[in-house]
Design a protein around this motif. Structure first.
Motif, PDB file in Angstrom:
ATOM      1  N   THR A 146       0.805  -1.223   0.000  1.00 47.41           N
ATOM      2  CA  THR A 146       0.000   0.000   0.000  1.00 47.41           C
ATOM      3  C   THR A 146       0.837   1.272   0.000  1.00 47.41           C
ATOM      4  O   THR A 146       0.592   2.177  -0.813  1.00 47.41           O
ATOM      5  CB  THR A 146      -0.965  -0.007   1.192  1.00 47.41           C
ATOM      6  N   SER A 190       0.610   3.923  -3.021  1.00 44.85           N
ATOM      7  CA  SER A 190      -0.072   5.194  -2.761  1.00 44.85           C
ATOM      8  C   SER A 190       0.865   6.380  -2.950  1.00 44.85           C
ATOM      9  O   SER A 190       0.469   7.413  -3.510  1.00 44.85           O
ATOM     10  CB  SER A 190      -0.655   5.208  -1.346  1.00 44.85           C
ATOM     11  N   ASN A 228      -4.418  14.547   3.207  1.00 37.87           N
ATOM     12  CA  ASN A 228      -4.387  13.111   3.469  1.00 37.87           C
ATOM     13  C   ASN A 228      -4.032  12.827   4.930  1.00 37.87           C
ATOM     14  O   ASN A 228      -4.635  11.961   5.579  1.00 37.87           O
ATOM     15  CB  ASN A 228      -3.368  12.441   2.544  1.00 37.87           C
ATOM     16  N   MET A 239     -16.674  -0.441   4.267  1.00 34.51           N
ATOM     17  CA  MET A 239     -15.869   0.754   4.031  1.00 34.51           C
ATOM     18  C   MET A 239     -14.634   0.425   3.199  1.00 34.51           C
ATOM     19  O   MET A 239     -14.206   1.221   2.353  1.00 34.51           O
ATOM     20  CB  MET A 239     -15.465   1.382   5.365  1.00 34.51           C
ATOM     21  N   THR A 240     -14.052  -0.757   3.405  1.00 40.63           N
ATOM     22  CA  THR A 240     -12.896  -1.168   2.606  1.00 40.63           C
ATOM     23  C   THR A 240     -13.285  -1.359   1.144  1.00 40.63           C
ATOM     24  O   THR A 240     -12.563  -0.930   0.225  1.00 40.63           O
ATOM     25  CB  THR A 240     -12.296  -2.474   3.164  1.00 40.63           C
ATOM     26  N   ALA A 252     -13.629   1.986  -0.419  1.00 40.33           N
ATOM     27  CA  ALA A 252     -12.326   2.582  -0.723  1.00 40.33           C
ATOM     28  C   ALA A 252     -11.726   1.967  -1.982  1.00 40.33           C
ATOM     29  O   ALA A 252     -11.141   2.671  -2.820  1.00 40.33           O
ATOM     30  CB  ALA A 252     -11.388   2.395   0.472  1.00 40.33           C
ATOM     31  N   ALA A 310     -13.445   3.373  -4.971  1.00 40.68           N
ATOM     32  CA  ALA A 310     -13.015   4.751  -5.232  1.00 40.68           C
ATOM     33  C   ALA A 310     -11.663   4.789  -5.925  1.00 40.68           C
ATOM     34  O   ALA A 310     -11.437   5.579  -6.847  1.00 40.68           O
ATOM     35  CB  ALA A 310     -12.964   5.525  -3.912  1.00 40.68           C
ATOM     36  N   ILE A 311     -10.750   3.911  -5.498  1.00 38.70           N
ATOM     37  CA  ILE A 311      -9.422   3.876  -6.116  1.00 38.70           C
ATOM     38  C   ILE A 311      -9.507   3.369  -7.557  1.00 38.70           C
ATOM     39  O   ILE A 311      -8.886   3.908  -8.476  1.00 38.70           O
ATOM     40  CB  ILE A 311      -8.467   2.992  -5.291  1.00 38.70           C
TER      41      ILE A 311
END
Length: 326
Positions: free
Chosen positions: A25, A29, A49, A82-83, A86, A89-90
């Motif tokens: 990650t 990122s 962030n 929620m994961t 995410a 969204a990515i």
């Protein structure tokens, strides 16, 4: 949903898988940030962030505690949802394609990344600074001891002590997001580490709960400045093709300092007591920051995250001069 002797092996196996996945990650990122925002707004994006992370660190445990009243399955169910959000969204983010690296070889690329970190004194100084300060200067692992034996505040006080650094960091992150640092970023980072060390010393010596809360909030605020400057310096000082590998090296150092730092705190507390361990950490942070002015002058004197490019204008054409005769 599972009972019996297989529960622990399954849990540990899942934890190993999650840890392995999480190792990718930071590198991904950090390499992705510059493709999502204009380069001129990168420092502000890093601050936003960080603000999101700190807000989550404060609100997340409280929200999880509320959900736990309805059952542990609800907590993990919300986490999964929620994961997934995410990940979606990515995946839906419009990012430019990365240019493939010619003749890419895993081991050779890793060695190349290590050599780049070694030769770039700004990047090396920023990573080593974080490694040493976090390894020696963290007091998080000893907060339960201070809450129980020194401040006598119980579980509720321990929760407040744990939230105090995140609270201070969130305030500074919000300020940096609205008004990012533009000048003297190197001195800002080093002097923030000095303030972090002073706050740690005050916490170690404090016998009063509110003073301890304030000292921890100061350490969180100062650490936020250091993290913000360090991440921004590394981003701007690293070429696009090298950014993922440098982020991986930084992640290894940070992970090692976090985990081993807690072990160091426990060992130091065993021999010199919890107060002595915290005072040692604060002293090391101050001495390290001050010594970095001499050991890494290029980083210490950094004025901007990215030095302005000077575009040379076309040279003026000079008319040929003839020698004048007397």
């Amino acid at each position: 949903f599972m009972t019996g002797p297989l529960v622990l092996p399954v849990i540990f196996s899942i934890a190993v898988v999650l840890g392995g996945a999480n190792a990718f990650t930071p590198a991904a990122s950090n390499a992705l940030y510059p493709t999502l925002v204009p380069r001129a707004e990168l420092a502000s994006a890093i601050a936003w962030n960080s603000l999101g992370f700190q807000v989550a660190a404060i609100v997340g445990p409280a929200f999880g505690g509320i959900l736990y009243a309805f059952g542990g399955e609800i907590v993990y169910g919300v986490s999964v949802a929620m994961t997934v959000g995410a990940v979606i969204a990515i995946l839906s983010a419009q990012t430019p394609k990365q240019q493939p690296v010619a003749n890419a070889r895993g081991l050779a690329m890793a060695i190349e990344g290590l050599k780049y970190v070694r030769d770039n004194k700004t990047v090396l100084g920023a990573i080593l600074l974080d490694l040493i300060v976090v390894f020696f200067g963290g007091a998080t692992a000893l907060l339960p001891v201070f809450a129980r034996d020194i401040l006598h505040v119980g579980a509720e006080g321990l929760g407040a002590l744990r939230a105090a650094p995140a609270f201070g960091a969130a305030i500074v992150a919000a300020m940096l997001a609205v008004r990012p640092l533009e000048r003297r970023v190197g001195p800002w980072m080093l002097w923030s580490i000095v303030i972090y060390g002073v706050g740690t010393l005050i916490f170690g010596l404090s016998q009063f709960f509110w003073l301890s809360l304030g000292a921890l909030a100061v350490t969180g605020a100062a650490d936020m400045i250091s993290v913000y400057v360090r991440q921004s310096l590394i981003q701007f000082a690293t070429p696009d093709a090298m950014r993922g590998r440098v982020a991986s090296v930084s992640f290894i150092f940070i992970s090692a300092s976090n985990e081993l730092g807690e072990f160091e705190s426990g060992v130091a507390a065993r021999f010199i007591g919890p107060i002595g361990a915290v005072l040692l950490g604060g002293t090391v942070a101050i001495v390290t920051a001050l010594s970095w002015f001499r050991l890494f002058p290029q980083m210490a004197k950094a004025d901007r995250f990215e030095e302005p490019r000077i575009i040379a204008s076309e040279p003026e054409r000079l008319e040929p001069q003839t020698e004048n005769s007397a």
